[in-house]
Design a protein around this motif. Structure first.
Motif, short mmCIF file in Angstrom:
data_model
loop_
_atom_site.label_atom_id
_atom_site.label_comp_id
_atom_site.label_asym_id
_atom_site.label_seq_id
_atom_site.Cartn_x
_atom_site.Cartn_y
_atom_site.Cartn_z
N UNK A 369 -7.32 16.10 19.30
CA UNK A 369 -8.07 15.17 20.13
C UNK A 369 -7.68 13.73 19.81
N UNK A 370 -7.63 12.91 20.83
CA UNK A 370 -7.25 11.51 20.67
C UNK A 370 -8.33 10.78 19.90
N UNK A 371 -7.94 10.15 18.80
CA UNK A 371 -8.88 9.35 18.02
C UNK A 371 -8.55 7.87 18.10
N UNK A 372 -7.29 7.55 18.37
CA UNK A 372 -6.86 6.16 18.61
C UNK A 372 -6.00 6.18 19.87
N UNK A 373 -6.48 5.50 20.89
CA UNK A 373 -5.80 5.58 22.18
C UNK A 373 -4.61 4.68 22.33
N UNK A 374 -4.38 3.77 21.38
CA UNK A 374 -3.24 2.85 21.51
C UNK A 374 -2.72 2.48 20.13
N UNK A 375 -1.44 2.70 19.94
CA UNK A 375 -0.77 2.32 18.70
C UNK A 375 0.35 1.35 19.05
N UNK A 376 0.39 0.18 18.41
CA UNK A 376 1.43 -0.81 18.74
C UNK A 376 2.80 -0.39 18.23
N UNK A 377 3.68 -0.06 19.14
CA UNK A 377 5.05 0.34 18.80
C UNK A 377 6.01 -0.65 19.45
N UNK A 378 6.88 -1.26 18.63
CA UNK A 378 7.83 -2.23 19.16
C UNK A 378 9.27 -1.80 18.96
N UNK A 379 9.48 -0.78 18.14
CA UNK A 379 10.85 -0.35 17.85
C UNK A 379 11.39 0.48 19.01
N UNK A 380 12.33 -0.08 19.74
CA UNK A 380 12.89 0.59 20.92
C UNK A 380 14.27 1.18 20.64
N UNK A 381 14.67 1.22 19.36
CA UNK A 381 16.00 1.72 19.03
C UNK A 381 16.02 3.24 19.04
N UNK A 382 17.20 3.77 18.91
CA UNK A 382 17.38 5.22 18.85
C UNK A 382 17.45 5.71 17.40
N UNK A 383 16.78 5.01 16.51
CA UNK A 383 16.83 5.39 15.10
C UNK A 383 16.16 6.73 14.88
N UNK A 384 16.50 7.36 13.78
CA UNK A 384 15.98 8.69 13.46
C UNK A 384 14.46 8.67 13.30
N UNK A 385 13.93 7.64 12.69
CA UNK A 385 12.49 7.53 12.45
C UNK A 385 12.03 6.10 12.74
N UNK A 386 11.81 5.76 14.01
CA UNK A 386 11.40 4.38 14.33
C UNK A 386 9.98 4.06 13.88
N UNK A 387 9.24 5.08 13.42
CA UNK A 387 7.88 4.84 12.95
C UNK A 387 7.50 5.96 11.98
N UNK A 388 6.58 5.63 11.07
CA UNK A 388 6.15 6.57 10.04
C UNK A 388 4.63 6.50 9.90
N UNK A 389 4.05 7.55 9.34
CA UNK A 389 2.62 7.59 9.03
C UNK A 389 2.45 7.73 7.53
N UNK A 390 1.40 7.11 6.99
CA UNK A 390 1.08 7.25 5.57
C UNK A 390 -0.42 7.10 5.40
N UNK A 391 -0.93 7.69 4.34
CA UNK A 391 -2.34 7.55 4.02
C UNK A 391 -2.53 7.09 2.59
N UNK A 392 -3.17 5.94 2.41
CA UNK A 392 -3.52 5.46 1.08
C UNK A 392 -4.71 4.53 1.19
N UNK A 393 -5.41 4.36 0.06
CA UNK A 393 -6.66 3.59 0.02
C UNK A 393 -7.67 4.15 1.01
N UNK A 394 -7.57 5.46 1.29
CA UNK A 394 -8.52 6.10 2.18
C UNK A 394 -8.38 5.72 3.64
N UNK A 395 -7.25 5.12 4.01
CA UNK A 395 -7.04 4.66 5.38
C UNK A 395 -5.73 5.20 5.94
N UNK A 396 -5.68 5.30 7.26
CA UNK A 396 -4.46 5.68 7.96
C UNK A 396 -3.59 4.46 8.15
#
Length: 473
Positions: A369-396
């Motif tokens: 289920x959608x919990x955040x409807x918009x994530x700011x993404x600016x990387x338009x390249x064809x890189x292998x991983x233009x974005x990553x997720x991590x969890x620390x300090x109890x936050x996404x």
């Protein structure tokens, strides 16, 4: 505490006392004074016992240890042993740092660490240079000639290019691990470990199998490696094997092979030969390994659910249908997910690559289920991983590039999951907070607002994002 630091001084003191003459009180007093002065000079902090000095060093922020190492050899030794870090854990003052792996020119991999409190970045020592077996067999004459020619032409040796393409990344017991990958078109089993305490790389026991593009996860302080590919006669073939590493013993052990249940029900042999099953992610959730899978024939990927491994029973079971079929996928069919405060989140990119959503898995309803409807993404390249997720300090946290092409770490204040999961179509709007990438002027209901705050940003040039890990020491 402090016994290690005072060891050398104690030995010298004991030796001097053994040699003390017994027939001269004058010499005794003089020697006693000399021993006191020697013991004073050997202490970490003058006039303080080493036990107390260790207590002080343990309470310093980790970011200051780079400066502490420059004070003296004894200070450098003090913060490069496990004694200080064991005390930090005992006091409950460990710090979570983010470690980001990037790929720069010549496909070289470089690591950067971020202290989210001071927002300071540090570059890790370079990963080791691998000497190929065929290079080691060359004669010393050829090596010398090659060095002279390269120095004249300004060219670098091929051995200086680190062959870690397709390696897997993991972290356990306070250390980073780089596992396997491709080396000169061959899959390898070597494993390298980075220890933040001594700030250096070392090679540990190799995996039981050669593999590249495998998936990793940690359960019960052990590092699991599942799937990946190996090179066979017909090219790269997907692996079903799995293994687990115990950092306390430096030993790899076999894990039951992962089944591809959905891949076995293809309608005909042609599709079975064309579409190869492969693990496209792995997340440790509720004490189990959750491995989503896909069928692929490059560049096409089809999601086919996944498998779940229970370390207590040592058995694989088919992943719940809603979990596997609805698991969001990023580029190349891989799944980008992270567990924060017991909740499983995944990033769902939009088709335009200009935005995305964060989804959370509802275990009761077996649905994403959608919990955040918009994530700011600016990387338009064809890189292998233009974005990553991590969890620390109890936050996404979301790692991407901003409109100035700087690598940026964003923190999301996620709304209450129980309230947001009442409807699969509900979503929260996004507002970028102070120090943000770009301000949004839309008026939104505060109860539905997700604040994306910029934690840190760094200019890494044209380097691409590869992976990230969080270490708490």
């Amino acid at each position: 505490m402090g016994s290690v630091m005072s060891l050398s001084c104690s030995k010298r003191k004991a030796t001097s006392q053994d040699e003390e003459p017994s027939n001269s009180s004058r010499k005794r007093r003089k020697l006693s004074s000399s021993n006191d002065e020697e013991d004073y000079n050997c202490r970490l902090i003058p006039n303080l016992p080493d036990e107390l000095s260790i207590q002080i060093l343990a309470r310093l922020p980790r970011i200051s240890y780079s400066s502490v190492r420059l004070v003296s050899r004894r200070w450098r030794s003090a913060v490069s042993t496990s004694e200080v870090y064991a005390l930090r854990k005992e006091l409950g003052i460990t710090e979570e740092w983010l470690y980001v792996l990037t790929k720069g020119q010549d496909d070289k991999l470089l690591w950067y660490s971020l202290d989210p409190v001071s927002t300071r970045w540090q570059r890790l020592p370079p990963m080791p240079v691998i000497v190929y077996e065929e290079e080691s067999r060359r004669s010393s004459w050829n090596l010398k000639v090659g060095e002279i020619v390269r120095s004249l032409l300004g060219r670098r040796d091929a051995s200086e290019q680190m062959p870690f393409c397709g390696c897997a990344i993991g972290s356990v017991d306070g250390c980073l691990y780089v596992l396997g990958g491709l080396s000169k078109s061959k899959t390898v089993s070597c494993v390298w470990r980075f220890d933040p305490i001594i700030n250096s790389w070392s090679e540990v026991s190799s995996m039981l199998a050669n593999r590249a593009y495998s998936k990793t996860g940690v359960l019960d302080e052990k590092l699991y490696v599942v799937g990946g590919v190996d090179r066979g006669r017909g090219g790269l073939s997907p692996l079903q094997t799995a293994e687990v590493y115990d950092p306390t013993t430096d030993v790899w052990s076999e894990v039951p092979s992962m089944p591809f249940t959905k891949a076995q029900v293809l309608p005909n042999a042609f599709l079975a030969d064309l579409l190869k099953p492969i693990a496209t992610g792995m997340t440790c959730y509720n004490g189990r390994l959750c491995v989503p899978q896909s069928l692929y024939s490059w560049p096409f990927f089809v999601d086919v659910g996944g498998e779940v491994y229970d370390p207590e029973t040592e058995l694989w079971g088919e992943m719940p249908s809603g979990m596997g079929e609805g698991w969001p996928a990023r580029q190349a069919g891989t799944k980008l997910s992270v567990v924060v405060d017991g909740e499983l989140y995944a990033f769902d990119p939009s088709s335009s690559m200009e935005n995305g959503k964060i989804k959370v898995y509802d275990q009761k309803e077996d649905a994403w289920k959608v919990v955040i409807g918009e994530v700011p993404v600016y990387d338009m390249t064809d890189s292998e991983s233009p974005y990553l997720l991590a969890g620390f300090h109890g936050k996404l946290h979301f790692i991407t590039r901003d409109h100035n092409r700087n690598v940026t770490v964003l923190r999301a204040d996620v709304p209450d999951v129980s309230g947001s999961s009442s409807s699969s179509s509900s979503s929260s709007k996004c507002v970028l907070g102070s120090g943000s990438l770009k301000e949004k002027g839309d008026a939104v209901n505060k109860s539905d607002t997700v604040i994306w705050k910029v934690i840190a940003s760094k200019d890494l040039g044209a380097a691409e994002l590869v992976s990230c890990q969080v270490i708490d020491i």
